[in-house]
Design a protein around this motif. Structure first.
Motif, PDB file in Angstrom:
ATOM      1  N   TRP A 199     -12.044  78.395  72.035  1.00  0.00           N
ATOM      2  CA  TRP A 199     -11.219  77.200  71.818  1.00  0.00           C
ATOM      3  C   TRP A 199     -10.402  77.349  70.540  1.00  0.00           C
ATOM      4  O   TRP A 199      -9.214  77.005  70.499  1.00  0.00           O
ATOM      5  CB  TRP A 199     -12.124  75.972  71.724  1.00  0.00           C
ATOM      6  CG  TRP A 199     -11.373  74.697  71.503  1.00  0.00           C
ATOM      7  CD1 TRP A 199     -10.934  73.820  72.442  1.00  0.00           C
ATOM      8  CD2 TRP A 199     -10.959  74.164  70.227  1.00  0.00           C
ATOM      9  NE1 TRP A 199     -10.268  72.778  71.862  1.00  0.00           N
ATOM     10  CE2 TRP A 199     -10.265  72.959  70.487  1.00  0.00           C
ATOM     11  CE3 TRP A 199     -11.092  74.579  68.915  1.00  0.00           C
ATOM     12  CZ2 TRP A 199      -9.727  72.180  69.475  1.00  0.00           C
ATOM     13  CZ3 TRP A 199     -10.552  73.804  67.899  1.00  0.00           C
ATOM     14  CH2 TRP A 199      -9.881  72.617  68.177  1.00  0.00           C
ATOM     15  N   SER A 200     -11.027  77.874  69.501  1.00  0.00           N
ATOM     16  CA  SER A 200     -10.335  78.031  68.221  1.00  0.00           C
ATOM     17  C   SER A 200      -9.164  79.005  68.333  1.00  0.00           C
ATOM     18  O   SER A 200      -8.065  78.741  67.827  1.00  0.00           O
ATOM     19  CB  SER A 200     -11.320  78.516  67.158  1.00  0.00           C
ATOM     20  OG  SER A 200     -10.662  78.801  65.954  1.00  0.00           O
ATOM     21  N   SER A 201      -9.381  80.134  69.002  1.00  0.00           N
ATOM     22  CA  SER A 201      -8.310  81.135  69.121  1.00  0.00           C
ATOM     23  C   SER A 201      -7.146  80.603  69.946  1.00  0.00           C
ATOM     24  O   SER A 201      -5.975  80.820  69.596  1.00  0.00           O
ATOM     25  CB  SER A 201      -8.863  82.417  69.747  1.00  0.00           C
ATOM     26  OG  SER A 201      -9.385  82.160  71.043  1.00  0.00           O
ATOM     27  N   LEU A 202      -7.450  79.857  71.041  1.00  0.00           N
ATOM     28  CA  LEU A 202      -6.362  79.313  71.853  1.00  0.00           C
ATOM     29  C   LEU A 202      -5.589  78.237  71.101  1.00  0.00           C
ATOM     30  O   LEU A 202      -4.357  78.157  71.192  1.00  0.00           O
ATOM     31  CB  LEU A 202      -6.924  78.743  73.154  1.00  0.00           C
ATOM     32  CG  LEU A 202      -7.403  79.737  74.213  1.00  0.00           C
ATOM     33  CD1 LEU A 202      -7.853  78.993  75.453  1.00  0.00           C
ATOM     34  CD2 LEU A 202      -6.313  80.724  74.572  1.00  0.00           C
ATOM     35  N   THR A 203      -6.295  77.399  70.362  1.00  0.00           N
ATOM     36  CA  THR A 203      -5.634  76.284  69.671  1.00  0.00           C
ATOM     37  C   THR A 203      -4.771  76.786  68.519  1.00  0.00           C
ATOM     38  O   THR A 203      -3.621  76.358  68.348  1.00  0.00           O
ATOM     39  CB  THR A 203      -6.682  75.296  69.149  1.00  0.00           C
ATOM     40  OG1 THR A 203      -7.499  74.860  70.233  1.00  0.00           O
ATOM     41  CG2 THR A 203      -6.003  74.093  68.515  1.00  0.00           C
ATOM     42  N   MET A 204      -5.299  77.706  67.709  1.00  0.00           N
ATOM     43  CA  MET A 204      -4.550  78.167  66.545  1.00  0.00           C
ATOM     44  C   MET A 204      -3.381  79.062  66.925  1.00  0.00           C
ATOM     45  O   MET A 204      -2.426  79.206  66.150  1.00  0.00           O
ATOM     46  CB  MET A 204      -5.475  78.891  65.569  1.00  0.00           C
ATOM     47  CG  MET A 204      -6.557  78.010  64.990  1.00  0.00           C
ATOM     48  SD  MET A 204      -7.243  78.651  63.463  1.00  0.00           S
ATOM     49  CE  MET A 204      -5.906  78.329  62.315  1.00  0.00           C
ATOM     50  N   THR A 205      -3.452  79.682  68.083  1.00  0.00           N
ATOM     51  CA  THR A 205      -2.303  80.467  68.553  1.00  0.00           C
ATOM     52  C   THR A 205      -1.358  79.633  69.406  1.00  0.00           C
ATOM     53  O   THR A 205      -0.409  80.175  69.989  1.00  0.00           O
ATOM     54  CB  THR A 205      -2.789  81.679  69.370  1.00  0.00           C
ATOM     55  OG1 THR A 205      -3.671  81.247  70.419  1.00  0.00           O
ATOM     56  CG2 THR A 205      -3.534  82.649  68.474  1.00  0.00           C
ATOM     57  N   THR A 206      -1.644  78.312  69.479  1.00  0.00           N
ATOM     58  CA  THR A 206      -0.798  77.332  70.187  1.00  0.00           C
ATOM     59  C   THR A 206      -0.585  77.693  71.648  1.00  0.00           C
ATOM     60  O   THR A 206       0.498  77.475  72.198  1.00  0.00           O
ATOM     61  CB  THR A 206       0.572  77.187  69.481  1.00  0.00           C
ATOM     62  OG1 THR A 206       1.277  78.429  69.581  1.00  0.00           O
ATOM     63  CG2 THR A 206       0.396  76.820  68.022  1.00  0.00           C
ATOM     64  N   LEU A 207      -1.621  78.276  72.269  1.00  0.00           N
ATOM     65  CA  LEU A 207      -1.505  78.610  73.693  1.00  0.00           C
ATOM     66  C   LEU A 207      -1.866  77.438  74.595  1.00  0.00           C
ATOM     67  O   LEU A 207      -1.509  77.430  75.764  1.00  0.00           O
ATOM     68  CB  LEU A 207      -2.401  79.809  74.019  1.00  0.00           C
ATOM     69  CG  LEU A 207      -1.994  81.136  73.378  1.00  0.00           C
ATOM     70  CD1 LEU A 207      -2.973  82.222  73.764  1.00  0.00           C
ATOM     71  CD2 LEU A 207      -0.589  81.521  73.793  1.00  0.00           C
ATOM     72  N   GLY A 208      -2.600  76.463  74.040  1.00  0.00           N
ATOM     73  CA  GLY A 208      -2.927  75.275  74.821  1.00  0.00           C
ATOM     74  C   GLY A 208      -3.982  75.533  75.883  1.00  0.00           C
ATOM     75  O   GLY A 208      -4.938  76.285  75.670  1.00  0.00           O
ATOM     76  N   GLU A 209      -3.811  74.875  77.066  1.00  0.00           N
ATOM     77  CA  GLU A 209      -4.736  74.981  78.191  1.00  0.00           C
ATOM     78  C   GLU A 209      -6.132  74.509  77.801  1.00  0.00           C
ATOM     79  O   GLU A 209      -7.139  75.084  78.190  1.00  0.00           O
ATOM     80  CB  GLU A 209      -4.789  76.417  78.727  1.00  0.00           C
ATOM     81  CG  GLU A 209      -3.452  76.917  79.236  1.00  0.00           C
ATOM     82  CD  GLU A 209      -3.566  78.312  79.817  1.00  0.00           C
ATOM     83  OE1 GLU A 209      -4.692  78.826  79.874  1.00  0.00           O
ATOM     84  OE2 GLU A 209      -2.543  78.873  80.207  1.00  0.00           O
ATOM     85  N   GLN A 210      -6.205  73.430  76.999  1.00  0.00           N
ATOM     86  CA  GLN A 210      -7.474  72.846  76.593  1.00  0.00           C
ATOM     87  C   GLN A 210      -7.558  71.417  77.125  1.00  0.00           C
ATOM     88  O   GLN A 210      -6.526  70.777  77.396  1.00  0.00           O
ATOM     89  CB  GLN A 210      -7.590  72.846  75.062  1.00  0.00           C
ATOM     90  CG  GLN A 210      -7.519  74.217  74.423  1.00  0.00           C
ATOM     91  CD  GLN A 210      -8.767  75.030  74.703  1.00  0.00           C
ATOM     92  OE1 GLN A 210      -9.770  74.509  75.191  1.00  0.00           O
ATOM     93  NE2 GLN A 210      -8.699  76.321  74.437  1.00  0.00           N
ATOM     94  N   PRO A 211      -8.783  70.896  77.245  1.00  0.00           N
ATOM     95  CA  PRO A 211      -8.906  69.481  77.652  1.00  0.00           C
ATOM     96  C   PRO A 211      -8.237  68.553  76.651  1.00  0.00           C
ATOM     97  O   PRO A 211      -8.193  68.838  75.446  1.00  0.00           O
ATOM     98  CB  PRO A 211     -10.421  69.264  77.692  1.00  0.00           C
ATOM     99  CG  PRO A 211     -10.998  70.617  77.880  1.00  0.00           C
ATOM    100  CD  PRO A 211     -10.078  71.562  77.158  1.00  0.00           C
ATOM    101  N   SER A 212      -7.719  67.467  77.135  1.00  0.00           N
ATOM    102  CA  SER A 212      -7.027  66.512  76.259  1.00  0.00           C
ATOM    103  C   SER A 212      -8.028  65.823  75.345  1.00  0.00           C
ATOM    104  O   SER A 212      -9.178  65.565  75.731  1.00  0.00           O
ATOM    105  CB  SER A 212      -6.301  65.463  77.105  1.00  0.00           C
ATOM    106  OG  SER A 212      -5.343  66.088  77.934  1.00  0.00           O
ATOM    107  N   PRO A 213      -7.634  65.493  74.114  1.00  0.00           N
ATOM    108  CA  PRO A 213      -8.542  64.810  73.182  1.00  0.00           C
ATOM    109  C   PRO A 213      -8.954  63.441  73.706  1.00  0.00           C
ATOM    110  O   PRO A 213      -8.171  62.744  74.370  1.00  0.00           O
ATOM    111  CB  PRO A 213      -7.715  64.699  71.907  1.00  0.00           C
ATOM    112  CG  PRO A 213      -6.672  65.762  72.023  1.00  0.00           C
ATOM    113  CD  PRO A 213      -6.376  65.862  73.485  1.00  0.00           C
ATOM    114  N   ASN A 214     -10.170  63.047  73.372  1.00  0.00           N
ATOM    115  CA  ASN A 214     -10.685  61.745  73.785  1.00  0.00           C
ATOM    116  C   ASN A 214     -10.631  60.713  72.671  1.00  0.00           C
ATOM    117  O   ASN A 214     -10.631  59.518  72.942  1.00  0.00           O
ATOM    118  CB  ASN A 214     -12.140  61.876  74.262  1.00  0.00           C
ATOM    119  CG  ASN A 214     -12.284  62.843  75.418  1.00  0.00           C
ATOM    120  OD1 ASN A 214     -12.740  63.971  75.252  1.00  0.00           O
ATOM    121  ND2 ASN A 214     -11.878  62.400  76.614  1.00  0.00           N
ATOM    122  N   LEU A 215     -10.629  61.162  71.438  1.00  0.00           N
ATOM    123  CA  LEU A 215     -10.649  60.256  70.300  1.00  0.00           C
ATOM    124  C   LEU A 215      -9.497  60.589  69.356  1.00  0.00           C
ATOM    125  O   LEU A 215      -8.893  61.667  69.427  1.00  0.00           O
ATOM    126  CB  LEU A 215     -11.983  60.361  69.553  1.00  0.00           C
ATOM    127  CG  LEU A 215     -13.248  60.063  70.366  1.00  0.00           C
ATOM    128  CD1 LEU A 215     -14.488  60.375  69.528  1.00  0.00           C
ATOM    129  CD2 LEU A 215     -13.261  58.598  70.826  1.00  0.00           C
TER     130      LEU A 215
END
Length: 619
Positions: A304-320
């Motif tokens: 999750w960290s590698s995808l988020t910091m490289t701005t590749l996305g494809e993660q579940p949407s935030p809940n809070l």
């Protein structure tokens, strides 16, 4: 003069029994017993200072030992960067807490020992190396390094006795990370694979950033479980459902059709309808490869960290809202950091191609120049081939460029070391004074030749000594197309023929043609430079002249082995003396000519005067 009380040398501790007091009288008796009686107290003081100075060693930042020690310190710094946050994972805290404490103590010991080593590290002040212990310690204590080192060793982690889960109390250890930068600088000055090492740096920085962000994501996920009523695998926080164990078939041949579930008449998209049949079919035919809890937690959070910091996305949407904040911060930091990283990668690519780009520019300029001068195709191709050779062999600098970039004394020392050792291995210079060989080596100049270049032609005066550095040189005799001698690296040519003796059959001219077989590098020594060096070694010069005379006699160049040397072999003092004598002779001749002219002029005037009187008397 009274003796000062000083600390005993380690050698004295071995020979002095423990019951003896370390007194000045005992030291004097020990010195008298081992080195003889002394009459003056200053002699004993001098010996004592010499023995004590041997213990006062210093550490040089530029040697290999300090580099290896810096690597150990850097490893300890990287350990603190990674493992100070690893206890956020509960499985690590439960199973490896004691191991973590021991590793912390080891890293702190390295930090503490590094402070002592840096207190013994020499430094330069106004170009002078300072090795005095008090000055080295004072220089370290007054620097920022001591402040960072002192703050990094404050034992905040003693609070772990009260709160064992607060591993971030060791965050002050990060202040020591300036040593990583120093280690990188040391490696880059000594290593040759700069590009690979720079890529390793980028990878290490990415791993550390991904690790920190993964720990933050896991901590926020744990907090989310306390405020959210239910968390599914489609929600933003971490869940074990996203990381399942691996199942594999137990059949010997996985491709065997007999042991596969029959799905010929079924649609693959409708597997959910007969999922229970699939489970029952494979229940006893598969084995499970179980992952540990930490492996599942860390792999998903790191992913999750590698995808988020490289701005590749494809993660579940935030809940809070807190999830949104972390996503925004990660995106901003990721964009900034990876912009820097991509710039560094671009610089690496540009640096790796800098040599080829500059040489390609040089080739284009040479092509334009040769076209403007209307040079022939053969010369054109030879120039281009040589440029291509230098590009392939990565010959980046000429000898003159290196000579200009480093101090003159250092350049001379490099030349003396390389060519001096090569001269010593040849029979003509064997056994001569090393100082003479080093001075001769300092006069060599490096030249590069292309295939087919004629270095020496038949009939040229013997005015150069050649020392082959790399490549091959061929020697041809008169009217002979087959080379008689093939010289390889380290060979020397034309040493004895630099000396011109009376009765030379060939008038001091070369009877061989020397041609470069391929691309070669040759050190050339001019005849004049050799004689300039020999003028400073009057005691050795006759021996070298005798060797040259003997060698030329054996080769049939001169008819007599005792042929006299010409005037140019005389020393500078002898030449000046000869010039003075010549000037005296010339002065005497001019004076004689002046006196003769005055005498003749007076006689001529007298004769003209008599003729005038005779002519007047006639009239």
């Amino acid at each position: 003069m009274c003796l000062r009380s000083i600390r005993p040398h380690i050698f004295l501790r071995r020979v002095i029994p423990s019951e003896h007091e370390f007194s000045q009288e005992y030291l004097r008796n020990f010195y008298d017993l081992n080195y003889g009686k002394i009459d003056k107290e200053e002699s004993f003081n001098g010996w004592l200072k010499t023995e004590w100075s041997r213990f006062n060693t210093s550490v040089n930042r530029r040697n290999g030992i300090f580099l290896f020690w810096s690597l150990f310190v850097s490893i300890a710094c990287v350990y603190n960067l990674i493992f100070s946050t690893i206890l956020i994972y509960e499985s690590i805290w439960n199973d490896f807490y004691r191991h973590w404490i021991l590793l912390n103590l080891s890293a702190d010991s390295i930090y503490l020992l590094d402070m002592f080593i840096q207190m013994r590290t020499n430094y330069y002040r106004k170009g002078v190396k300072n090795v005095k212990p008090s000055k080295m310690a004072s220089n370290y204590i007054q620097s920022f390094r001591f402040i960072f080192d002192f703050l990094s060793l404050i034992p905040f982690d003693l609070f772990l006795l009260k709160a064992p889960n607060l591993s971030l109390l060791r965050v002050n250890r990060f202040l020591k990370c300036y040593r990583i930068r120093e280690t990188i600088d040391l490696i880059q000055t000594k290593a040759s694979l700069h590009t690979l090492f720079s890529i390793f740096q980028i990878i290490l920085v990415c791993v550390i950033l991904f690790h920190w962000n993964a720990c933050v994501y896991y901590a926020v996920s744990l907090w989310s479980y306390t405020v959210m009523e239910e968390v599914t695998d489609d929600d933003w926080p971490f869940t074990f459902e996203r990381v399942s164990d691996v199942y594999y078939a137990l059949c010997d041949d996985f491709r065997c059709q007999d042991e596969l579930f029959p799905e010929e008449n079924r649609e693959m998209e409708e597997r959910e309808e007969y999922i229970n049949e699939l489970v029952q079919f494979w229940e006893n035919k598969t084995a499970e490869l179980e992952w540990s809890i930490f492996a599942k937690e860390y792999s998903q959070t790191f992913y999750w960290s590698s995808l988020t910091m490289t701005t590749l996305g494809e993660q579940p949407s935030p809940n809070l809202s807190e999830h949104n904040i972390l996503e925004i911060v990660d995106t901003i930091v990721g964009v900034l950091i990876f912009a820097v990283i991509m710039g560094s990668v671009a610089d690496l690519i540009a640096q790796s191609n800098a040599l080829r780009t500059s040489q390609q520019t040089l080739i284009d300029g040479l092509k334009q120049y040769m076209n403007y001068r209307n040079l022939t195709g053969e010369i054109h191709s030879r120039v281009i081939d040589y440029c291509q050779y230098t590009m392939d062999e990565e010959i980046v600098s000429s000898e003159e460029e290196i000579k200009q970039q480093i101090p003159r004394k250092l350049y001379l020392r490099v030349n003396k070391f390389n060519q001096g050792n090569m001269l010593q291995s040849h029979k003509f210079f064997e056994g001569l004074d090393c100082r003479l060989l080093q001075d001769i080596a300092a006069r060599f100049r490096l030249y590069r030749f292309s295939p087919g270049d004629e270095i020496v032609s038949i009939g040229d005066f013997n005015r150069e000594l050649f020392l082959l550095c790399s490549g091959e040189l061929l020697e041809f005799e008169i009217d002979n197309r087959i080379p008689k001698v093939k010289n390889e690296e380290g060979e020397m040519m034309g040493a004895s023929t630099l000396f011109w003796f009376e009765g030379d059959k060939f008038d001091h001219r070369s009877q061989r043609r020397i041609v470069s077989h391929g691309y070669s590098e040759v050190y050339v020594l001019e005849r004049k430079d050799l004689f300039d060096v020999l003028c400073d070694f009057e005691g050795i010069r006759p021996e070298i002249v005798d060797r040259a005379r003997k060698d030329q006699f054996e080769r049939g160049i001169i008819a007599k082995s005792n042929a006299a040397e010409e005037s140019e072999f005389r020393t500078l003092t002898q030449r000046l003396e000869a010039a003075r004598k010549g000037m005296d002779t010339l002065t005497r001749r001019i004076e004689d000519a002046r006196i003769s002219f005055n005498s003749n002029s007076r006689m001529m005037k007298e004769r003209i005067s008599r003729i005038e009187h005779s002519f007047i008397s006639l009239f």
